[in-house]
Design a protein around this motif. Structure first.
Motif, PDB file in Angstrom:
ATOM      1  N   UNK A  33       0.850  -1.202   0.000  1.00  0.00           N
ATOM      2  CA  UNK A  33       0.000   0.000   0.000  1.00  0.00           C
ATOM      3  C   UNK A  33       0.882   1.248   0.000  1.00  0.00           C
ATOM      4  N   UNK A  34       0.496   2.232  -0.810  1.00  0.00           N
ATOM      5  CA  UNK A  34       1.239   3.493  -0.860  1.00  0.00           C
ATOM      6  C   UNK A  34       0.742   4.407   0.260  1.00  0.00           C
ATOM      7  N   UNK A  35       1.668   4.883   1.081  1.00  0.00           N
ATOM      8  CA  UNK A  35       1.363   5.794   2.182  1.00  0.00           C
ATOM      9  C   UNK A  35       2.134   7.088   1.948  1.00  0.00           C
ATOM     10  N   UNK A 154       5.873   6.307   0.638  1.00  0.00           N
ATOM     11  CA  UNK A 154       6.365   5.098   1.291  1.00  0.00           C
ATOM     12  C   UNK A 154       5.466   3.939   0.901  1.00  0.00           C
ATOM     13  N   UNK A 155       5.984   2.741   0.926  1.00  0.00           N
ATOM     14  CA  UNK A 155       5.152   1.556   0.684  1.00  0.00           C
ATOM     15  C   UNK A 155       5.225   0.665   1.919  1.00  0.00           C
ATOM     16  N   UNK A 156       4.109   0.024   2.216  1.00  0.00           N
ATOM     17  CA  UNK A 156       4.030  -0.806   3.415  1.00  0.00           C
ATOM     18  C   UNK A 156       4.896  -2.048   3.246  1.00  0.00           C
ATOM     19  N   UNK A 157       5.859  -2.166   4.154  1.00  0.00           N
ATOM     20  CA  UNK A 157       6.801  -3.292   4.126  1.00  0.00           C
ATOM     21  C   UNK A 157       6.366  -4.415   5.061  1.00  0.00           C
ATOM     22  N   UNK A 158       5.696  -4.035   6.137  1.00  0.00           N
ATOM     23  CA  UNK A 158       5.352  -4.995   7.194  1.00  0.00           C
ATOM     24  C   UNK A 158       4.091  -4.506   7.878  1.00  0.00           C
ATOM     25  N   UNK A 159       3.250  -5.437   8.298  1.00  0.00           N
ATOM     26  CA  UNK A 159       2.057  -5.023   9.039  1.00  0.00           C
ATOM     27  C   UNK A 159       1.736  -6.047  10.124  1.00  0.00           C
ATOM     28  N   UNK A 160       1.147  -5.551  11.204  1.00  0.00           N
ATOM     29  CA  UNK A 160       0.697  -6.396  12.308  1.00  0.00           C
ATOM     30  C   UNK A 160      -0.817  -6.483  12.221  1.00  0.00           C
TER      31      UNK A 160
END
Length: 458
Positions: A33-35, A154-160
């Motif tokens: 996802x683009x942030x 930024x692009x999402x690299x990791x998510x919880x």
């Protein structure tokens, strides 16, 4: 409520790390996802992050999507309970009226997230797949982001993420007593607090959260060339940006500066904002007392503080902001009081924006303790302790009111300073303050918050 729960979660499991708490259940966040990262005005403010409706493949030139290598792993099982028990008394002396208000707030926020998992990108494959790829520079999101050099992709690299249905429960009980009489006339509304009025309010809210909800994430920022080629910023502390043409026709990368981790002269930094504190001190007494009461009413609620400072931000920049209905009246009451300051209105807005921006940067625990200490009786002593911190000097115990030195109150003050990475100790007949190692910007944030609130409480 959800934003407070995720912020608590990140402070507990990754304080000072790279995890970013999700602030809204409406945000759909997945890997890639683009942030958009937005730089703030003051160096001590953390950036704001705005998730978009696009992922990296949506803004790439060409028809071949990147197929990421993803890994999943168990993270932790998390259940957290956070509570505040606030008691305070505020007295206001007006020209014709006297007002005394006593209050007791008990709140508890229980976050039962259960078993959580971590999803992350395989960075090696991402580097290989993105080599020689370009962004579509005509894409509307790219064009709009490039227009503001304070914004970075930024692009999402990791998510919880959650793995099971879970809940956030908030219980609030408020009790208050008002003696005396005072009438406020902000614009059209008329609010009268009559003698010996008793107020009480209870609420119990449960929020059910579905599985696969993202609670927090980390980013890889992009360094984007003018032709759309980009590099991944893989090192912690390395920020991205867009390449632009400067006045000498040389291509440069416009980057968001890395946040300062240490400040050499705390006193000098606070002194830069002296005029803002003087503006608040100069507000007419009756308006200032009312404004202080309204602000102390929201100071312990991080969501309310964030919305208020966001509203003030837009007023400072001549734009419009939207308020959450739950807090709309509280914010409007504060703005109505600011309007009563007449010719100094713009200066008061800027000063309040500074102070509320500092308060908004406080960790949740620190903010709760500030709320406990936010009274017209205690703030003058807190300001003396801040002056002690700024001057790196001892403060005689005799300079502090005896009520502040009482065990329960002084313990609260010590915890407030400690949560801002400042040690406050009794040393014989004196008090000493000392900034702890790796304090980051928390001592400065504490100083600005205390001095601003103390200026209003005078």
């Amino acid at each position: 409520m959800f934003a407070t729960a995720t912020r608590n979660f990140v402070e507990e499991v990754d304080r000072g790390g790279d995890l970013i708490p999700v602030s809204s259940l409406n945000d759909t966040i997945s890997l890639l996802t683009v942030v958009v990262k937005k730089k703030r005005i003051w160096f001590w403010q953390k950036p704001k992050y705005q998730p978009t409706d696009f992922n990296l493949n949506d803004i790439l030139a060409g028809d071949t999507p990147i197929q990421p290598d993803t890994q999943e792993s168990n993270f932790i099982k998390y259940n957290g309970t956070f509570g505040d028990n606030l008691q305070g008394k505020v007295e206001a002396n007006f020209v014709q009226n006297n007002l005394s208000m006593e209050g007791k707030d008990t709140s508890k926020l229980q976050s039962s997230f259960g078993s959580l998992k971590k999803e992350e990108l395989g960075v090696q494959k991402l580097i290989k797949d993105s080599k020689e790829r370009r962004l579509d520079m005509s894409h509307c999101l790219v064009e709009q982001t490039m227009m503001n050099n304070n914004r970075v992709f930024g692009i999402v690299k990791e998510r919880i993420v959650t793995t099971e249905p879970c809940s956030v429960i908030e219980e609030v009980q408020k009790e208050g007593k008002c003696t005396g009489m005072v009438t406020f006339l902000p614009r059209v509304r008329k609010v009268s607090l009559k003698e010996n009025a008793n107020l009480s309010k209870d609420s119990n809210i449960t929020m059910e959260i579905p599985p696969h909800t993202t609670l927090a994430y980390t980013l890889i920022e992009l360094e984007v060339k003018h032709d759309g080629h980009f590099k991944l910023c893989l090192m912690s502390g390395v920020s991205g940006g867009f390449e632009e043409v400067d006045s000498h026709d040389c291509l440069t990368i416009s980057k968001v500066p890395v946040q300062h981790s240490e400040k050499v002269d705390l006193k000098q930094d606070v002194e830069e904002f002296k005029e803002n504190f003087e503006v608040l001190s100069a507000v007419p007494a009756q308006t200032k007392s009312s404004l202080f009461l309204q602000i102390t009413n929201v100071i312990s609620d991080h969501t309310a503080v964030s919305l208020l400072q966001n509203t003030l931000h837009h007023l400072c920049h001549g734009s419009v902001s939207a308020s959450v209905e739950e807090y709309k009246q509280q914010i409007q009451d504060i703005l109505d009081l600011v309007a009563q300051t007449g010719a100094s209105k713009d200066a008061v807005i800027k000063a309040l924006y500074l102070v509320l921006s500092a308060v908004d940067e406080m960790p949740n625990k620190c903010l709760a303790l500030l709320g406990m200490c936010c009274s017209s009786a205690l703030l003058p002593d807190l300001e003396l302790l801040v002056q002690c911190l700024l001057g790196d000097e001892q403060l005689p115990l005799s300079a502090i009111k005896q009520t502040t030195l009482e065990e329960e109150v002084f313990d609260r003050v010590q915890r407030l300073f400690s949560s801002s990475n400042v040690a406050l100790k009794k040393d014989g007949d004196s008090l000493r303050t000392e900034v702890q190692q790796e304090a980051e910007n928390l001592p400065l944030i504490l100083c600005i918050s205390v001095r601003g609130l103390a200026s209003l409480s005078q």
